[in-house]
Every structure is written in structure tokens, then in C-alpha cells.
Write a protein that holds these residues in place. Sequence first.
Motif, PDB file in Angstrom:
ATOM      1  N   GLU A  69      15.946   4.602   3.982  1.00 28.41           N
ATOM      2  CA  GLU A  69      16.814   5.753   3.728  1.00 28.41           C
ATOM      3  C   GLU A  69      17.364   6.399   4.985  1.00 28.41           C
ATOM      4  O   GLU A  69      18.388   7.073   4.927  1.00 28.41           O
ATOM      5  CB  GLU A  69      16.067   6.808   2.906  1.00 28.41           C
ATOM      6  N   THR A  70      16.676   6.210   6.128  1.00 27.79           N
ATOM      7  CA  THR A  70      17.064   6.965   7.332  1.00 27.79           C
ATOM      8  C   THR A  70      17.307   6.123   8.577  1.00 27.79           C
ATOM      9  O   THR A  70      17.885   6.616   9.531  1.00 27.79           O
ATOM     10  CB  THR A  70      15.981   7.998   7.701  1.00 27.79           C
ATOM     11  N   GLY A  71      16.812   4.893   8.622  1.00 26.16           N
ATOM     12  CA  GLY A  71      16.883   4.091   9.833  1.00 26.16           C
ATOM     13  C   GLY A  71      15.794   4.408  10.836  1.00 26.16           C
ATOM     14  O   GLY A  71      15.709   3.775  11.891  1.00 26.16           O
ATOM     15  N   ILE A  72      14.940   5.379  10.527  1.00 23.07           N
ATOM     16  CA  ILE A  72      13.876   5.802  11.443  1.00 23.07           C
ATOM     17  C   ILE A  72      12.574   5.086  11.089  1.00 23.07           C
ATOM     18  O   ILE A  72      12.184   5.035   9.922  1.00 23.07           O
ATOM     19  CB  ILE A  72      13.669   7.338  11.378  1.00 23.07           C
ATOM     20  N   GLN A  73      11.917   4.542  12.099  1.00 19.85           N
ATOM     21  CA  GLN A  73      10.600   3.928  11.934  1.00 19.85           C
ATOM     22  C   GLN A  73       9.547   5.020  12.107  1.00 19.85           C
ATOM     23  O   GLN A  73       9.654   5.841  13.027  1.00 19.85           O
ATOM     24  CB  GLN A  73      10.381   2.836  12.990  1.00 19.85           C
ATOM     25  N   VAL A  74       8.545   5.031  11.231  1.00 22.98           N
ATOM     26  CA  VAL A  74       7.502   6.052  11.306  1.00 22.98           C
ATOM     27  C   VAL A  74       6.114   5.437  11.229  1.00 22.98           C
ATOM     28  O   VAL A  74       5.953   4.298  10.791  1.00 22.98           O
ATOM     29  CB  VAL A  74       7.640   7.118  10.183  1.00 22.98           C
ATOM     30  N   ARG A  75       5.142   6.239  11.641  1.00 23.26           N
ATOM     31  CA  ARG A  75       3.727   5.904  11.490  1.00 23.26           C
ATOM     32  C   ARG A  75       3.093   7.053  10.696  1.00 23.26           C
ATOM     33  O   ARG A  75       3.135   8.210  11.126  1.00 23.26           O
ATOM     34  CB  ARG A  75       3.061   5.778  12.859  1.00 23.26           C
ATOM     35  N   PRO A  76       2.508   6.757   9.532  1.00 19.02           N
ATOM     36  CA  PRO A  76       1.807   7.812   8.783  1.00 19.02           C
ATOM     37  C   PRO A  76       0.608   8.314   9.589  1.00 19.02           C
ATOM     38  O   PRO A  76      -0.134   7.509  10.156  1.00 19.02           O
ATOM     39  CB  PRO A  76       1.345   7.115   7.506  1.00 19.02           C
ATOM     40  N   VAL A  77       0.435   9.636   9.636  1.00 19.53           N
ATOM     41  CA  VAL A  77      -0.665  10.215  10.414  1.00 19.53           C
ATOM     42  C   VAL A  77      -1.543  11.152   9.593  1.00 19.53           C
ATOM     43  O   VAL A  77      -2.562  11.638  10.081  1.00 19.53           O
ATOM     44  CB  VAL A  77      -0.150  10.954  11.678  1.00 19.53           C
ATOM     45  N   THR A  79       0.850  -1.180   0.000  1.00 18.75           N
ATOM     46  CA  THR A  79       0.000   0.000   0.000  1.00 18.75           C
ATOM     47  C   THR A  79       0.892   1.238   0.000  1.00 18.75           C
ATOM     48  O   THR A  79       2.102   1.140   0.270  1.00 18.75           O
ATOM     49  CB  THR A  79      -0.899   0.027   1.255  1.00 18.75           C
ATOM     50  N   VAL A  80       0.309   2.395  -0.260  1.00 22.81           N
ATOM     51  CA  VAL A  80       1.108   3.622  -0.206  1.00 22.81           C
ATOM     52  C   VAL A  80       1.611   3.857   1.220  1.00 22.81           C
ATOM     53  O   VAL A  80       2.729   4.339   1.412  1.00 22.81           O
ATOM     54  CB  VAL A  80       0.365   4.859  -0.759  1.00 22.81           C
ATOM     55  N   ALA A  81       0.812   3.507   2.228  1.00 22.65           N
ATOM     56  CA  ALA A  81       1.255   3.659   3.623  1.00 22.65           C
ATOM     57  C   ALA A  81       2.432   2.731   3.909  1.00 22.65           C
ATOM     58  O   ALA A  81       3.414   3.131   4.554  1.00 22.65           O
ATOM     59  CB  ALA A  81       0.104   3.399   4.589  1.00 22.65           C
ATOM     60  N   ASP A  82       2.364   1.483   3.426  1.00 23.63           N
ATOM     61  CA  ASP A  82       3.492   0.557   3.584  1.00 23.63           C
ATOM     62  C   ASP A  82       4.736   1.120   2.892  1.00 23.63           C
ATOM     63  O   ASP A  82       5.848   1.015   3.411  1.00 23.63           O
ATOM     64  CB  ASP A  82       3.185  -0.803   2.955  1.00 23.63           C
ATOM     65  N   ALA A  83       4.543   1.691   1.716  1.00 28.69           N
ATOM     66  CA  ALA A  83       5.670   2.223   0.944  1.00 28.69           C
ATOM     67  C   ALA A  83       6.366   3.350   1.695  1.00 28.69           C
ATOM     68  O   ALA A  83       7.602   3.401   1.735  1.00 28.69           O
ATOM     69  CB  ALA A  83       5.199   2.703  -0.430  1.00 28.69           C
ATOM     70  N   VAL A  84       5.608   4.255   2.288  1.00 30.48           N
ATOM     71  CA  VAL A  84       6.256   5.370   2.987  1.00 30.48           C
ATOM     72  C   VAL A  84       6.995   4.877   4.225  1.00 30.48           C
ATOM     73  O   VAL A  84       8.108   5.330   4.521  1.00 30.48           O
ATOM     74  CB  VAL A  84       5.261   6.522   3.292  1.00 30.48           C
ATOM     75  N   VAL A  85       6.428   3.920   4.950  1.00 30.58           N
ATOM     76  CA  VAL A  85       7.112   3.354   6.119  1.00 30.58           C
ATOM     77  C   VAL A  85       8.421   2.689   5.684  1.00 30.58           C
ATOM     78  O   VAL A  85       9.485   2.907   6.282  1.00 30.58           O
ATOM     79  CB  VAL A  85       6.192   2.356   6.863  1.00 30.58           C
ATOM     80  N   ARG A  86       8.367   1.884   4.616  1.00 34.90           N
ATOM     81  CA  ARG A  86       9.552   1.196   4.113  1.00 34.90           C
ATOM     82  C   ARG A  86      10.617   2.172   3.641  1.00 34.90           C
ATOM     83  O   ARG A  86      11.791   2.050   3.986  1.00 34.90           O
ATOM     84  CB  ARG A  86       9.167   0.241   2.968  1.00 34.90           C
ATOM     85  N   GLU A  87      10.210   3.149   2.825  1.00 42.60           N
ATOM     86  CA  GLU A  87      11.180   4.097   2.265  1.00 42.60           C
ATOM     87  C   GLU A  87      11.882   4.903   3.355  1.00 42.60           C
ATOM     88  O   GLU A  87      13.099   5.105   3.297  1.00 42.60           O
ATOM     89  CB  GLU A  87      10.502   5.040   1.257  1.00 42.60           C
ATOM     90  N   VAL A  88      11.131   5.381   4.343  1.00 42.10           N
ATOM     91  CA  VAL A  88      11.757   6.155   5.423  1.00 42.10           C
ATOM     92  C   VAL A  88      12.754   5.282   6.178  1.00 42.10           C
ATOM     93  O   VAL A  88      13.883   5.697   6.451  1.00 42.10           O
ATOM     94  CB  VAL A  88      10.705   6.764   6.370  1.00 42.10           C
TER      95      VAL A  88
END
Length: 155
Positions: free
Chosen positions: A67-75, A55-64
Motif C-alpha cells: 500500500e505504501t512502498g515502505i518496508q517495515v519491521r514489526p516491533v 504469519t500475522v507479522a508477514d501480513a503486516v510487512v506485506r500490506e504496508v
Amino acid sequence: MRTDYFNDPEAPEANSLKVAVSAFVQDADGRILMIHRTDNDKYSIPGGGMEVGETVADAVVREVAEETGIQVRPVGIVGIFSDPHHVIAYGDGEVRQEFSICFAAEPIGGTPSTSSESKAVRWVSPEEISELDVHPSIRERIQRGLRLPEEPYFT
């Protein structure tokens, strides 16, 4: 190698379109997660192409994370950027029209680390952004991210 063209009459004609995602991530101190890209030597918010099966949400979590080592949650969504006057030319002859969904995301873990796509990962105050070499399309995403929670932007 990539070259971004934005409102440039000398830009090559687009020959592809791919769904991409990016993330406007701020920490508790209001600093913005930025990378120094290896492919164009500019500072950027993290992001990249969506892969089949996610999903696009999965993609943004994976890409961040990649590229950065940081885990994120889309909000939330900052905007959808699809300006046909922004094209990206790659060394293999592909010229891609911009199509990027920019998410607002919060950091939930990880440690900043570089990758093959990022030679530096930094938390940057909004005031420091003007000192960095940032493409105009990324500056627009940052400016819109700083104005949240306005309605999502789209072109």
C-alpha cells in the motif's frame, strides 16, 4: 467500495469475519505513515487481510509494502481490535465484523508510492491527524500507538 459503520444502529448485520492487520509506523521525526484509501476515500494507517500461508507479522510487512512502498519491521503490538459494533460493508454483500491486529512497526527502507488501494501516501505529524478525514476506529489505533509502550489493548 466499502462503508464502515461504527456504533451505528442502522448498520447491517455482520456475515463474515477475517483476520486483518494494520501498522502504526512512525519515522525518526515522529511522523505517522498514512494512506488515502481508494475504497472509502478516508485516510488510514496501512493494513489489510491476512492470507493463507503467512504469519500475522508477514501480513503486516506485506500490506504496508503493497500500500505504501515502505518496508517495515514489526516491533510491538498496539492492540487487537474486534468490536462487533464496527462492521464493514462491501459492494458484494459481505458485511465483515472488525478483527484487526494493529502492530507498531519501524520503517527500514523503501520509497513512498501509491497502489490500487492508496491514492496518496504521506508522513503526517500527530498534530495534522485532526485535519484529515480518518475513521474513528483508525483514530483510536493512532491514539493508542502514540501512547506506546503501554500494555497492548484488546476488545
